[in-house]
Design a protein around this motif. Structure first.
Motif, PDB file in Angstrom:
ATOM      1  N   VAL A 145       0.865  -1.182   0.000  1.00  0.00           N
ATOM      2  CA  VAL A 145       0.000   0.000   0.000  1.00  0.00           C
ATOM      3  C   VAL A 145       0.893   1.220   0.000  1.00  0.00           C
ATOM      4  N   SER A 146       0.648   2.133  -0.920  1.00  0.00           N
ATOM      5  CA  SER A 146       1.493   3.332  -0.998  1.00  0.00           C
ATOM      6  C   SER A 146       0.706   4.454  -1.654  1.00  0.00           C
ATOM      7  N   THR A 147       1.344   5.612  -1.711  1.00  0.00           N
ATOM      8  CA  THR A 147       0.786   6.714  -2.484  1.00  0.00           C
ATOM      9  C   THR A 147       1.150   6.523  -3.955  1.00  0.00           C
ATOM     10  N   TYR A 148       0.526   7.326  -4.803  1.00  0.00           N
ATOM     11  CA  TYR A 148       0.746   7.205  -6.249  1.00  0.00           C
ATOM     12  C   TYR A 148       2.226   7.342  -6.608  1.00  0.00           C
ATOM     13  N   GLN A 149       2.877   8.361  -6.018  1.00  0.00           N
ATOM     14  CA  GLN A 149       4.234   8.699  -6.437  1.00  0.00           C
ATOM     15  C   GLN A 149       5.212   7.580  -6.144  1.00  0.00           C
ATOM     16  N   ILE A 150       4.984   6.855  -5.067  1.00  0.00           N
ATOM     17  CA  ILE A 150       5.916   5.779  -4.688  1.00  0.00           C
ATOM     18  C   ILE A 150       6.013   4.746  -5.799  1.00  0.00           C
ATOM     19  N   LEU A 151       4.866   4.291  -6.301  1.00  0.00           N
ATOM     20  CA  LEU A 151       4.890   3.277  -7.362  1.00  0.00           C
ATOM     21  C   LEU A 151       5.491   3.845  -8.635  1.00  0.00           C
ATOM     22  N   PHE A 152       5.168   5.086  -8.962  1.00  0.00           N
ATOM     23  CA  PHE A 152       5.720   5.673 -10.191  1.00  0.00           C
ATOM     24  C   PHE A 152       7.240   5.716 -10.121  1.00  0.00           C
ATOM     25  N   ALA A 154       9.252   3.927  -8.213  1.00  0.00           N
ATOM     26  CA  ALA A 154       9.859   2.599  -8.114  1.00  0.00           C
ATOM     27  C   ALA A 154       9.778   1.829  -9.415  1.00  0.00           C
ATOM     28  N   ALA A 155       8.669   1.973 -10.154  1.00  0.00           N
ATOM     29  CA  ALA A 155       8.454   1.157 -11.355  1.00  0.00           C
ATOM     30  C   ALA A 155       8.858   1.872 -12.635  1.00  0.00           C
ATOM     31  N   VAL A 156       8.624   3.174 -12.708  1.00  0.00           N
ATOM     32  CA  VAL A 156       8.852   3.906 -13.961  1.00  0.00           C
ATOM     33  C   VAL A 156      10.172   4.663 -13.917  1.00  0.00           C
ATOM     34  N   SER A 157      10.332   5.514 -12.913  1.00  0.00           N
ATOM     35  CA  SER A 157      11.516   6.378 -12.879  1.00  0.00           C
ATOM     36  C   SER A 157      12.804   5.578 -12.724  1.00  0.00           C
ATOM     37  N   HIS A 158      12.806   4.564 -11.859  1.00  0.00           N
ATOM     38  CA  HIS A 158      14.053   3.859 -11.550  1.00  0.00           C
ATOM     39  C   HIS A 158      14.028   2.383 -11.916  1.00  0.00           C
ATOM     40  N   GLY A 159      12.870   1.808 -12.193  1.00  0.00           N
ATOM     41  CA  GLY A 159      12.794   0.415 -12.610  1.00  0.00           C
ATOM     42  C   GLY A 159      13.144  -0.580 -11.525  1.00  0.00           C
ATOM     43  N   PRO A 182       0.882  10.865 -11.220  1.00  0.00           N
ATOM     44  CA  PRO A 182       1.888   9.773 -11.318  1.00  0.00           C
ATOM     45  C   PRO A 182       1.325   8.467 -11.862  1.00  0.00           C
ATOM     46  N   ILE A 183       0.086   8.135 -11.517  1.00  0.00           N
ATOM     47  CA  ILE A 183      -0.459   6.866 -12.002  1.00  0.00           C
ATOM     48  C   ILE A 183      -0.898   6.992 -13.458  1.00  0.00           C
ATOM     49  N   ALA A 184      -1.370   8.177 -13.836  1.00  0.00           N
ATOM     50  CA  ALA A 184      -1.663   8.386 -15.260  1.00  0.00           C
ATOM     51  C   ALA A 184      -0.389   8.193 -16.075  1.00  0.00           C
ATOM     52  N   ARG A 185       0.724   8.702 -15.578  1.00  0.00           N
ATOM     53  CA  ARG A 185       1.998   8.525 -16.279  1.00  0.00           C
ATOM     54  C   ARG A 185       2.445   7.053 -16.226  1.00  0.00           C
ATOM     55  N   PHE A 186       2.246   6.383 -15.078  1.00  0.00           N
ATOM     56  CA  PHE A 186       2.579   4.959 -14.970  1.00  0.00           C
ATOM     57  C   PHE A 186       1.842   4.163 -16.053  1.00  0.00           C
ATOM     58  N   TYR A 191       2.683   0.786 -18.510  1.00  0.00           N
ATOM     59  CA  TYR A 191       1.646  -0.225 -18.710  1.00  0.00           C
ATOM     60  C   TYR A 191       1.310  -0.380 -20.190  1.00  0.00           C
ATOM     61  N   GLN A 192       1.000   0.743 -20.863  1.00  0.00           N
ATOM     62  CA  GLN A 192       0.593   0.671 -22.272  1.00  0.00           C
ATOM     63  C   GLN A 192       1.711   0.121 -23.144  1.00  0.00           C
ATOM     64  N   LYS A 193       2.944   0.474 -22.817  1.00  0.00           N
ATOM     65  CA  LYS A 193       4.082  -0.032 -23.588  1.00  0.00           C
ATOM     66  C   LYS A 193       4.169  -1.547 -23.501  1.00  0.00           C
ATOM     67  N   HIS A 194       4.061  -2.091 -22.289  1.00  0.00           N
ATOM     68  CA  HIS A 194       4.111  -3.541 -22.126  1.00  0.00           C
ATOM     69  C   HIS A 194       2.934  -4.221 -22.807  1.00  0.00           C
ATOM     70  N   LYS A 195       1.779  -3.599 -22.750  1.00  0.00           N
ATOM     71  CA  LYS A 195       0.603  -4.224 -23.358  1.00  0.00           C
ATOM     72  C   LYS A 195       0.741  -4.278 -24.876  1.00  0.00           C
ATOM     73  N   LEU A 196       1.233  -3.199 -25.455  1.00  0.00           N
ATOM     74  CA  LEU A 196       1.408  -3.176 -26.910  1.00  0.00           C
ATOM     75  C   LEU A 196       2.423  -4.221 -27.354  1.00  0.00           C
ATOM     76  N   GLU A 197       3.418  -4.501 -26.495  1.00  0.00           N
ATOM     77  CA  GLU A 197       4.439  -5.491 -26.830  1.00  0.00           C
ATOM     78  C   GLU A 197       3.997  -6.907 -26.502  1.00  0.00           C
ATOM     79  N   GLY A 198       2.775  -7.049 -26.002  1.00  0.00           N
ATOM     80  CA  GLY A 198       2.271  -8.381 -25.680  1.00  0.00           C
ATOM     81  C   GLY A 198       2.869  -8.974 -24.425  1.00  0.00           C
ATOM     82  N   ARG A 199       3.448  -8.139 -23.609  1.00  0.00           N
ATOM     83  CA  ARG A 199       4.049  -8.613 -22.363  1.00  0.00           C
ATOM     84  C   ARG A 199       3.053  -8.515 -21.225  1.00  0.00           C
ATOM     85  N   HIS A 200       3.438  -9.101 -20.090  1.00  0.00           N
ATOM     86  CA  HIS A 200       2.529  -9.149 -18.940  1.00  0.00           C
ATOM     87  C   HIS A 200       2.227  -7.751 -18.416  1.00  0.00           C
ATOM     88  N   VAL A 201       0.969  -7.514 -18.113  1.00  0.00           N
ATOM     89  CA  VAL A 201       0.551  -6.300 -17.411  1.00  0.00           C
ATOM     90  C   VAL A 201      -0.389  -6.713 -16.283  1.00  0.00           C
TER      91      VAL A 201
END
Length: 1456
Positions: A145-152, A154-159, A182-186, A191-201
């Motif tokens: 459980v976190s705020t929006y920015q934490i996930l962005f 951890a997952a987007v900015s720094h991977g 942050p979640i709109a950007r996530f 998310y959309q990039k992985h989905k277009l590539e047929g990868r797990h989302v």
């Protein structure tokens, strides 16, 4: 959707968590008034399930009104994801406060996995400086459980968190996910990039309030595109339309505006001093300027020039903002408010600057010190305690509060600024006109971030969490808050919301308005004047909402008209036996009533719920015309085959579709036998043939008299049967062999003890062979009968001994004795000790005495305890014999109690007889002892003859060959024999319960637990067992006559033939005794031949019920479980904890599923397995206790058995063990250390390895928010009390009854232990496997400790006070006192008497009423034990110090 009134705060999306030390069910003030507002809450299971099903099909955004349970939908979806996948679920919230709250809810409702809250305060920014931190932190974590920015970040900015690790992302307040959120950007960048590539989302689940979604269609479409989800709103069925959320009345209140910048605003002395201090600051002495001066770099010099020119330093900006804020405070709230604000800011800042802690940042510490010196120069004094000069806006607010006509006002005041919250709450809580009516709290959001300099302007709000909890519990009824309370945070519904400052936007207005949902509520808007532009916007929106509400009311009327005309020629359910009938009109009410009777288990919504769809199974909207069908879902406690039913027809009206479904469900229940012939839920009398209730005592047949049959055998000349019987004195000084003969087989008697008095005893032993080898020279005595001689020795002085045949023939094998030997010899001083001495005078004729001493002369009268007539006149030189009386009775089956009677004078000799007035027997004295034991031996033989007759007649088919076991089973405690049925009845009760439970569960596969329990209770009830005993003819075999010899007379064959006993004679007997003997015989059969023989015994007594073998019943239950059910991921570690691997995983899942669990079609809940496991637990514990022997090698007494079972089999100890029995998982935490002063280095991150306990109860699946709250509160109490309770159980000398009462473990903890036992037994068919579970759980170890001679006091305090108090009744007087409870214990109160008796205990500060009662009882026991000890010491001090114990001073009290 149904509305139900309950005494709890309304849960807005989430559940209120009780404070750890509080008990949620007992919050009240001293007057007894509930502190929690009574509100209306919706039971929306159907809509939550509908949204869950939709979210499993596709990504959705759940749009539901505030307070309708969006978070519960998320909980259900998270549970499903955790069971299906081993990936991480990430729950996102826009604010730290909301994230914290949602984490608490998730942690309480899904405790079986590790969850983690991550926010900025954890120094997450520093984690990036050490590789592998995120991987370590997320080890074993299933929910984040976190705020929006934490996930962005951890997952987007720094991977750091690969998207492949995520299984589900839940986004709370999803309407915020637009533009650069942050979640709109996530979603766009990852998310959309992985989905277009047929990868797990991951799957996406959004949560939002529906009014916001309905406002702009374009915004809704954009949000759906961003989150790759479809917005879904639950179908608005008729029930929802009828249960409209109450709409507050909106009232605009003009306050006349605030002073403008050019207006003459009063400046207070404190404001002037503050401004002077600000203007007097020397920029050259500013810490920032001095620091830049010391750094000679070009960059520092440029920054120095800029700082001096613009006065742009931290201290300058803080002082400038402080002055401006004080001015604004004066404008908005008034001069008093400005002074209070200045005083509080300065006081709090100086207090913080004086603490010993340092920030680690040298520049920050220097600036704090600089500002503190400046504030000290101002010398702010506190304003008056009573708020005086207030602004027009505040006076208007106070007028609103004064004029509120609500009986119990309950409201929120929304303000914009954080500082305003603190000052305004102070004004309202101290203002004379309202402080008595309003209890004011405050709430602001968290603004701190690691590494960021904090402003001095916001007053500290350390009590925020406490204020919010107090508001939830009703201790506060008015809360001043910022916009943090607009969305997400769960608070009770209010009847008053005041917007002190105008809402910033449409969202704020709608969400604030949604807080006022009580039946009569008002929304106040403070505006400058009635021409305020924003006011017109709010009024227009309110008009639209009102029109929508009126449209819905018109729709309701149209639906009601449609419903009344649709039904025609629908079938009727009719019972041909009674004529009772059910139509479609009444089906829903009947179905509701049936579900309500299923159980009284807490935390479960037992009402049915309905799903309505079109003919293709798609969801429908009640606004749209068309045909529809309904499906009704019944509680999970019912069998899967009965749990749902679909409407027979398609209907234009959804109400009639639901009635149709309810009717079809009721028909199913009727066909399954759960509805009786009156078309009502089955009652106990319907389940099992009823047996009339019986009084405590009833008339039954007199006990079988076996001596009548023996007499008839004597008279018919039957062949004699003989056995050798030996009497042996306890000190081994004497052993007398006898032959006893009967004209019927002499039953073998196991060795037993007969007590001569409180000190000495005789052992009675019998040879096992009937045909004896007689000693040499004894063959000529085989026809002798020494019975007459024996009776004459012991009883001839009391009544004549006729020359008749005694039913038992006693023949001495050591010496030939004759009745002529009584008083046959003259007194002989030398041989007198070996023979009875008898008097020859009228007063002493033939009375037997035991020789004590020869006296050559007459003793002084004062030396004789008792003498006969003529003693005083006798010459001094006569010879005398000192004797003591031969007892009238002896041969007690139980050791008599010994009482000391004080002597009136110091007599040395018990009795004296003149030597010339006595004679002696020529039969040795030991035969007199044997003769006095004849009554007891006769009673013992009688018991054996009765038991033999029972074994060879009525119990012949069972095949119990050990007659002594039957004697034990049929002998009541009151009979006073050396054996009784109590221990074996204790065993038989558990066996009967176990066998009945298995048979009922296997026979009634469709019965819910409540029906099974009622069926079992009727079968094993004392009324039924009593009736079974009488019908079987068992009553005439029960031995309950006390074995006293007070009125014993010998019986003779001739008398029994001439006057046989009345065959129709009766006696009074306790109905419980009759029932107990049946259970004792069942226990006896089990000892003789295990469960099969016990079942044979049950079938003899309890007819009308088809008993089947336990293994057959177990196989039936085993076959009911599916073979292919997969163990959920959340339960994968459970088998290693239990120590058993299930063949059918479905049984383990069933055992861990609480009835409240309402995910997608669970197969079954734990109810039926818990019913089975309860009986197994009781049986295993009882069986083990029955086989235990104490330190002396003796079986445990019945009282000890019951104490031990009570201590080992109760909800408290099982619940505690369910919290103790755990596996551990690794967990990693990150500790961040800042760099040293002056060094520009990244912070140091240290990973700390810890372990997390996952106890058994964590794995139980449930869907009750209230239950989760109880679990979390209980866990806090358990953590605080764990060591105390463990020490008491494993090392202490007293069972922790009071500790368990303080722990307050709910019953569902023990339920999961019992259901697990049931599941293990059904799966394995092995009771030994179940014993292994109890061993690993720790229960068997506790049993060994309790019986191991360590002296653990087990008795419950309430029971003990009853024992110590004797016949005085104890009464407990409990009252609320402060934060706890007080209990006074009164002893000796008489019913109907005004006198309360004596108060023997007064305890305070208890956490619950039950704890108060137990602590009071414990203290009362201590007082009574001390009194008994003192009394005993006083009595011992008064005892005579005698060197010789006289016979008359010792009285043996027959305990029989």
């Amino acid at each position: 959707m149904e509305l139900e009134e309950v005494p709890l705060p309304e849960q807005e999306d989430t559940v209120q968590l009780p404070a750890p030390e509080q008990t949620t069910s007992e919050d009240s003030d001293d007057s007894g008034r509930s502190l929690t507002p009574r509100v209306m809450i919706m039971a929306a299971r159907a809509y939550q399930r509908e949204m869950l099903e939709e979210s499993l099909k596709q990504n959705i955004i759940v749009a539901m009104d505030t307070g309708s349970g969006k978070t519960q939908v998320a909980i259900l979806r998270i549970q499903e994801e955790l069971e299906r996948s081993d990936k991480i679920v990430w729950f996102l919230a826009p604010t730290v406060e909301l994230a914290t709250q949602q984490f608490q809810v998730i942690n309480s409702q899904i405790p079986g996995v590790q969850s983690k809250l991550i926010c900025g305060a954890d120094n997450v920014e520093a984690w990036k400086f050490k590789p592998g931190v995120w991987d370590a932190i997320l080890t074993n974590i299933r929910v984040v459980v976190s705020t929006y920015q934490i996930l962005f970040d951890a997952a987007v900015s720094h991977g750091f968190v690969p998207i492949e690790k995520l299984g589900l992302v839940v986004i709370d307040e999803a309407h915020n996910c637009v533009r650069l959120n942050p979640i709109a950007r996530f979603m766009r960048e990852l998310y959309q990039k992985h989905k277009l590539e047929g990868r797990h989302v991951p799957h996406i689940l959004g949560l939002t309030a529906s009014p916001l979604m309905r406002s702009k269609l374009a915004d809704l479409e954009l949000l759906e595109q961003t989150l790759d989800a479809v917005c879904k709103t639950p179908n608005r069925h008729r029930e929802e339309l009828l249960a409209q959320v109450n709409r507050p009345e909106m009232i605009a209140i003009p306050y006349g505006g605030l002073p403008g910048p050019k207006d003459d605003v009063k400046t207070t002395l404190a404001m002037s001093r503050l401004r002077e201090a600000f203007y007097g600051l020397d920029i050259r002495q500013d810490p920032a300027v001095l620091r830049l001066k010391s750094d000679r770099t070009e960059r520092s010099q440029e920054a120095l020039r800029k700082a001096i020119l613009t006065y742009d330093t931290y201290c300058q900006k803080q002082m400038r903002a402080f002055c401006n804020r004080a001015g604004e405070m004066c404008q908005v709230l008034g001069p008093w408010a400005a002074d209070y604000y200045i005083h509080k800011v300065i006081t709090e800042f100086i207090s913080g600057a004086n603490t010993s802690t340092v920030s680690g940042d040298a520049s920050m510490d220097e600036e704090r010190l600089y500002l503190a010196k400046t504030f000290l120069q101002i010398g702010s004094l506190p304003p008056s305690e009573e708020p005086t000069e207030l602004s027009r806006k505040v006076r208007t607010l106070i007028s609103i509060l004064e004029s509120c006509n609500q009986k119990d006002p309950y409201g929120i005041i929304f303000v914009k600024e954080r500082a305003t919250v603190a000052v305004l709450s102070r004004i309202l809580s101290t203002h004379a006109s309202i402080r008595e009516r309003y209890r004011v709290g405050s709430m602001v959001g968290t603004s701190k971030a690691p590494g960021k300099k904090q402003t001095i302007l916001d007053l500290g709000q350390k009590e925020d969490v406490l204020s919010l909890q107090n508001f939830r519990k009703g201790k506060f009824n008015l809360l001043v808050a910022t916009s943090v309370l607009e969305e997400g945070i769960d608070v009770p519904v209010c009847n008053m919301v005041i917007c002190f400052d105008k809402p910033d936007n449409l969202k704020s207005f709608i969400q604030r308005r949604g807080r006022a949902r009580m039946s009569v509520s008002r929304l106040y808007l403070l505006v400058e004047n009635m021409w305020d532009q924003s006011l017109q916007e709010w009024q227009l929106l309110e008009k639209e909402m009102k029109e929508k509400y009126e449209d819905e009311m018109r729709e309701i009327k149209q639906l009601e008209g449609m419903e009344s005309s649709e039904i025609d020629n629908y079938p009727i359910l009719r019972d041909n036996r009674t004529g009772a009938q059910l139509t479609i009109h009444d089906a829903k009410q009947h179905l509701d009533h049936f579900c309500a009777t299923l159980s009284t288990r807490k935390f479960v919504n037992w009402s049915p719920y309905y799903k309505v769809c079109d003919l293709q199974g798609n969801p429908i909207d009640s606004h749209q015309p068309g045909l529809r069908k309904a499906t009704v879902h019944l509680p999970i406690s019912l069998a899967p085959q009965l749990r749902s039913a679909e409407s027979l027809h398609a209907w234009p009206s959804e109400a009639n579709a639901c009635r149709d479904a309810a009717f079809q469900a009721y028909v199913k229940l009727y066909d399954a036998g759960l509805i009786n012939q009156h078309l009502l839920p089955m009652r106990e009398t319907d389940l099992v043939e009823d047996v009339e209730q019986r009084p405590g005592m009833i008339k039954v047949r007199e006990q079988l008299n076996p001596w009548t049959l023996v007499a008839q055998a004597w008279s018919s000349g039957a062949e004699l049967s003989r056995r050798r019987l030996t009497l042996t004195k306890d000190d081994g000084s004497c052993s007398l062999p006898f032959e006893i003969s009967l004209p019927v087989p002499v039953p073998y008697m196991e060795d037993f003890i007969l007590y001569w008095d409180a000190i000495s005893s005789w052992k009675v032993s019998m040879d096992s062979d009937i045909v004896m080898d007689l000693p040499d020279g004894a063959s000529n005595r085989q026809a002798d009968d020494h019975t007459f001689a024996l009776l004459s020795m012991a009883f001839g002085h009391r009544w004549p001994i006729p020359d008749k045949q005694y039913p038992i023939r006693f023949v001495s094998l050591s010496e030939n004795i004759s009745p002529d030997g009584v008083a046959a010899n003259q007194f002989n001083h030398a041989s007198a000790p070996n023979y009875l001495v008898r008097g020859t005078t009228a007063f002493t004729y033939n009375h037997p005495h035991v020789f004590v001493k020869y006296l050559p002369v007459k003793p002084p009268a004062e030396m004789v305890r008792k003498y006969f007539a003529g003693f005083e006149e006798a010459p001094h030189d006569t010879q005398w014999v000192v004797v003591r009386s031969f007892p009238k009775r002896a041969g007690y089956f139980r050791r008599p109690l010994r009482c000391h009677l004080p002597s009136s004078f110091p007599a040395k000799y018990p009795r004296v007889l003149r030597l010339d007035e006595v004679k002696m027997d020529n039969i040795p004295l030991v035969f007199g002892y044997a003769a006095l034991l004849i009554p007891a031996m006769t009673m013992a033989l009688e018991s054996h003859l009765v038991a033999t007759h029972l074994a060879q007649s009525r119990l012949k088919d069972i095949g119990i060959t050990d007659v002594s076991m039957i004697i034990r089973a049929i002998t009541a405690t009151g009979a006073g024999r050396h054996v009784d049925y109590e221990r074996v009845e204790f065993l038989g009760d558990a066996i009967l319960k176990f066998c009945t439970t298995i048979n009922c569960t296997a026979k009634y596969l469709y019965y819910p637990e409540g029906y099974l329990s009622a069926s079992k209770d009727k079968i094993v009830s004392n009324s039924r067992l009593c009736r079974a005993a009488i019908d079987f003819g068992l009553d005439k075999y029960i031995i309950n006559k006390p074995a006293t010899q007070s009125h014993w007379r010998p019986i003779y064959v001739e008398d029994l033939i001439a006057n046989p006993p009345n065959p129709h004679a009766d006696r009074l007997m306790s109905t419980k005794t009759l029932a107990d003997v049946v259970e004792a015989l069942i226990g006896t059969a089990f000892i003789s031949g295990g469960l099969p023989k016990a079942l044979s015994c049950m079938s003899l007594f309890i007819t009308g019920f088809e008993w089947q073998d336990i293994d057959v019943g177990r196989q039936t239950l085993y076959d009911q479980a599916p073979d292919d059910e997969v163990l959920p991921h959340t339960m994968r570690q459970l088998e290693s904890l239990i120590g058993y691997t299930f063949t059918k995983k479905a049984l383990l899942v069933e055992a861990m599923t609480h009835p409240s669990y309402n995910a997608l079609e669970p197969r079954a809940s734990l109810d039926r397995l818990e019913f089975v496991g309860d009986a197994i637990l009781d049986f295993l514990v009882v069986r083990a206790l029955y086989e235990v022997h104490d330190a002396n090698g003796k079986p445990l007494e019945n009282g000890a058995l019951h104490l031990l079972r009570t201590a080992l089999v109760n909800a408290d100890i099982l619940g505690f063990l369910a919290m103790e029995w755990a596996i551990t998982q690794g967990r990693v935490e990150a500790e961040v250390f800042s760099a040293s002063k002056g060094k520009r280095e990244p912070p140091q991150v240290e990973l700390v390895q810890t372990e997390v306990r996952l106890p058994l109860w964590n794995f139980m699946r449930h869907s009750s928010a209230d239950m989760g709250a109880h679990q979390q509160a209980t866990s806090v109490r358990h953590a605080a009390m764990r060591e105390e309770l463990r020490q008491a159980l494993w090392e202490g000398g007293r069972y922790p009854w009071c500790g368990f009462a303080r722990l307050q473990v709910q019953k569902f903890y023990s339920d999961v232990i019992e259901s697990l036992l049931g599941a293990v037994w059904v799966d394995s068919g092995s009771l030994e496997e179940c014993e292994g579970v109890l061993e690993r759980m720790g229960l068997m170890g506790l049993m060994r400790r309790f019986v191991g001679g360590e002296g653990v006091h087990l008795m419950h305090p309430k029971e003990e006070i009853g024992v110590l108090g004797g016949n005085q009744r104890a009464r407990y007087e409990v009252e609320k006192e402060g934060e706890g409870y007080r209990c006074r214990v009164w002893l000796g109160e008489k019913e109907g008497d005004k006198d309360k008796g004596e108060c023997i205990a007064d305890v305070k500060g208890c956490g619950s009423k039950e704890e108060a009662r137990l602590k009071g009882a414990e203290e009362g026991c201590r007082v009574l034990r001390e009194r008994i000890r003192q009394k005993k010491e006083e009595m011992e001090g008064k005892e005579l110090e005698e060197g010789e114990i006289r016979e008359e001073e010792e009285v043996d009290v027959d305990v029989n």
